[in-house]
Design a protein around this motif. Structure first.
Motif, PDB file in Angstrom:
ATOM      1  N   GLY A 195       0.801  -1.211   0.000  1.00 52.83           N
ATOM      2  CA  GLY A 195       0.000   0.000   0.000  1.00 52.83           C
ATOM      3  C   GLY A 195       0.833   1.260   0.000  1.00 52.83           C
ATOM      4  O   GLY A 195       2.060   1.220   0.045  1.00 52.83           O
ATOM      5  N   PRO A 196       0.137   2.398  -0.047  1.00 49.13           N
ATOM      6  CA  PRO A 196       0.831   3.685  -0.103  1.00 49.13           C
ATOM      7  C   PRO A 196       1.359   4.143   1.254  1.00 49.13           C
ATOM      8  O   PRO A 196       0.886   3.707   2.296  1.00 49.13           O
ATOM      9  CB  PRO A 196      -0.263   4.636  -0.596  1.00 49.13           C
ATOM     10  CG  PRO A 196      -1.531   4.025  -0.104  1.00 49.13           C
ATOM     11  CD  PRO A 196      -1.313   2.545  -0.141  1.00 49.13           C
ATOM     12  N   PHE A 197       2.367   5.006   1.178  1.00 44.62           N
ATOM     13  CA  PHE A 197       2.857   5.683   2.379  1.00 44.62           C
ATOM     14  C   PHE A 197       3.006   7.160   2.064  1.00 44.62           C
ATOM     15  O   PHE A 197       3.158   7.571   0.920  1.00 44.62           O
ATOM     16  CB  PHE A 197       4.185   5.086   2.878  1.00 44.62           C
ATOM     17  CG  PHE A 197       5.361   5.341   1.972  1.00 44.62           C
ATOM     18  CD1 PHE A 197       6.113   6.498   2.081  1.00 44.62           C
ATOM     19  CD2 PHE A 197       5.705   4.413   1.000  1.00 44.62           C
ATOM     20  CE1 PHE A 197       7.195   6.732   1.238  1.00 44.62           C
ATOM     21  CE2 PHE A 197       6.785   4.632   0.157  1.00 44.62           C
ATOM     22  CZ  PHE A 197       7.532   5.794   0.281  1.00 44.62           C
ATOM     23  N   GLN A 198       2.947   7.982   3.106  1.00 40.78           N
ATOM     24  CA  GLN A 198       3.080   9.434   2.975  1.00 40.78           C
ATOM     25  C   GLN A 198       3.918   9.938   4.135  1.00 40.78           C
ATOM     26  O   GLN A 198       3.578   9.711   5.291  1.00 40.78           O
ATOM     27  CB  GLN A 198       1.701  10.099   3.011  1.00 40.78           C
ATOM     28  CG  GLN A 198       1.731  11.618   3.038  1.00 40.78           C
ATOM     29  CD  GLN A 198       2.228  12.207   1.733  1.00 40.78           C
ATOM     30  OE1 GLN A 198       1.704  11.892   0.683  1.00 40.78           O
ATOM     31  NE2 GLN A 198       3.239  13.048   1.808  1.00 40.78           N
ATOM     32  N   ALA A 236       4.769   0.840  -0.674  1.00 38.36           N
ATOM     33  CA  ALA A 236       5.635  -0.072   0.069  1.00 38.36           C
ATOM     34  C   ALA A 236       5.069  -1.478   0.026  1.00 38.36           C
ATOM     35  O   ALA A 236       3.855  -1.673  -0.013  1.00 38.36           O
ATOM     36  CB  ALA A 236       5.771   0.390   1.514  1.00 38.36           C
ATOM     37  N   THR A 237       5.977  -2.446   0.028  1.00 37.59           N
ATOM     38  CA  THR A 237       5.607  -3.858   0.118  1.00 37.59           C
ATOM     39  C   THR A 237       6.446  -4.504   1.206  1.00 37.59           C
ATOM     40  O   THR A 237       7.669  -4.402   1.201  1.00 37.59           O
ATOM     41  CB  THR A 237       5.859  -4.590  -1.218  1.00 37.59           C
ATOM     42  OG1 THR A 237       5.104  -3.959  -2.246  1.00 37.59           O
ATOM     43  CG2 THR A 237       5.468  -6.064  -1.116  1.00 37.59           C
ATOM     44  N   ASN A 280      10.315  -0.156  -0.733  1.00 33.56           N
ATOM     45  CA  ASN A 280       9.454   0.976  -1.056  1.00 33.56           C
ATOM     46  C   ASN A 280      10.000   1.715  -2.260  1.00 33.56           C
ATOM     47  O   ASN A 280      11.175   1.601  -2.607  1.00 33.56           O
ATOM     48  CB  ASN A 280       9.218   1.897   0.144  1.00 33.56           C
ATOM     49  CG  ASN A 280      10.386   2.772   0.503  1.00 33.56           C
ATOM     50  OD1 ASN A 280      11.277   3.035  -0.296  1.00 33.56           O
ATOM     51  ND2 ASN A 280      10.398   3.244   1.733  1.00 33.56           N
ATOM     52  N   SER A 281       9.111   2.432  -2.913  1.00 32.90           N
ATOM     53  CA  SER A 281       9.497   3.240  -4.069  1.00 32.90           C
ATOM     54  C   SER A 281       8.683   4.524  -4.043  1.00 32.90           C
ATOM     55  O   SER A 281       7.554   4.549  -3.576  1.00 32.90           O
ATOM     56  CB  SER A 281       9.250   2.484  -5.374  1.00 32.90           C
ATOM     57  OG  SER A 281       7.882   2.146  -5.483  1.00 32.90           O
ATOM     58  N   THR A 282       9.304   5.599  -4.539  1.00 29.68           N
ATOM     59  CA  THR A 282       8.632   6.892  -4.601  1.00 29.68           C
ATOM     60  C   THR A 282       8.422   7.280  -6.064  1.00 29.68           C
ATOM     61  O   THR A 282       8.993   6.672  -6.969  1.00 29.68           O
ATOM     62  CB  THR A 282       9.463   7.993  -3.915  1.00 29.68           C
ATOM     63  OG1 THR A 282      10.672   8.172  -4.657  1.00 29.68           O
ATOM     64  CG2 THR A 282       9.778   7.637  -2.475  1.00 29.68           C
TER      65      THR A 282
END
Length: 154
Positions: free
Chosen positions: A101-104, A114-115, A134-136
């Motif tokens: 899911g997403p992270f902020q 992120a996984t 994780n990737s941005t």
């Protein structure tokens, strides 16, 4: 260990210095050896674990050693199924759990996905392998992991 918390003590990065990590009774991180704190916890494990189980989870992660550092995670967690996983401590039959899911970042304008993947082995009563990626949007990718090197079940 009790019915609410597990405290683990071990060396940091192979050094003599010992660090603590705190987990819920289900092995969900509450605080990491690096000093990060998860609120309420990282929500990866919800027992009983069965292939096909799913749940959604939200948590915040802070690092008091890094000032205002704070990240909010929204996750979808799935129990994928049984796999044989080989780590330095041996080969184990384990349930693969994937959390995505997403992270902020709260303190900076950084967001991404992120996984987190864990392999839970009932024989050891914990995960024997764990990875985080994780990737941005700007293409920054991070990866790290943990593998069990030895154990003693009491």
């Amino acid at each position: 260990v009790n019915d609410k918390v597990i405290i683990a003590v071990g060396p940091r990065g192979g050094k003599v210095e010992e660090v603590d990590a705190t987990y819920t009774a289900e092995w969900n991180s509450v605080s990491s050896p690096t000093g990060r704190v998860f609120n309420p916890d990282q929500g990866l494990f919800r027992f009983p674990l069965r292939p096909g189980d799913e749940h959604d989870w939200k948590y915040d992660m802070k690092d008091p050693t890094e000032g205002a550092f704070e990240v909010r995670f929204t996750r979808h967690v799935r129990v994928i199924g049984w796999e044989d996983v080989k780590v330095p401590a041996g080969t184990f039959r384990a349930l693969k759990i994937v959390s995505e899911g997403p992270f902020q970042r709260v303190d900076l304008p950084v967001a991404g996905n992120a996984t987190e993947t864990a392999w839970y082995a009932p024989e050891v009563k914990r995960f024997v392998k764990w990875t985080f990626e994780n990737s941005t949007a700007k293409g920054r990718n991070l990866w790290w992991g943990i593998e069990l090197t030895e154990y003693k079940v009491q």
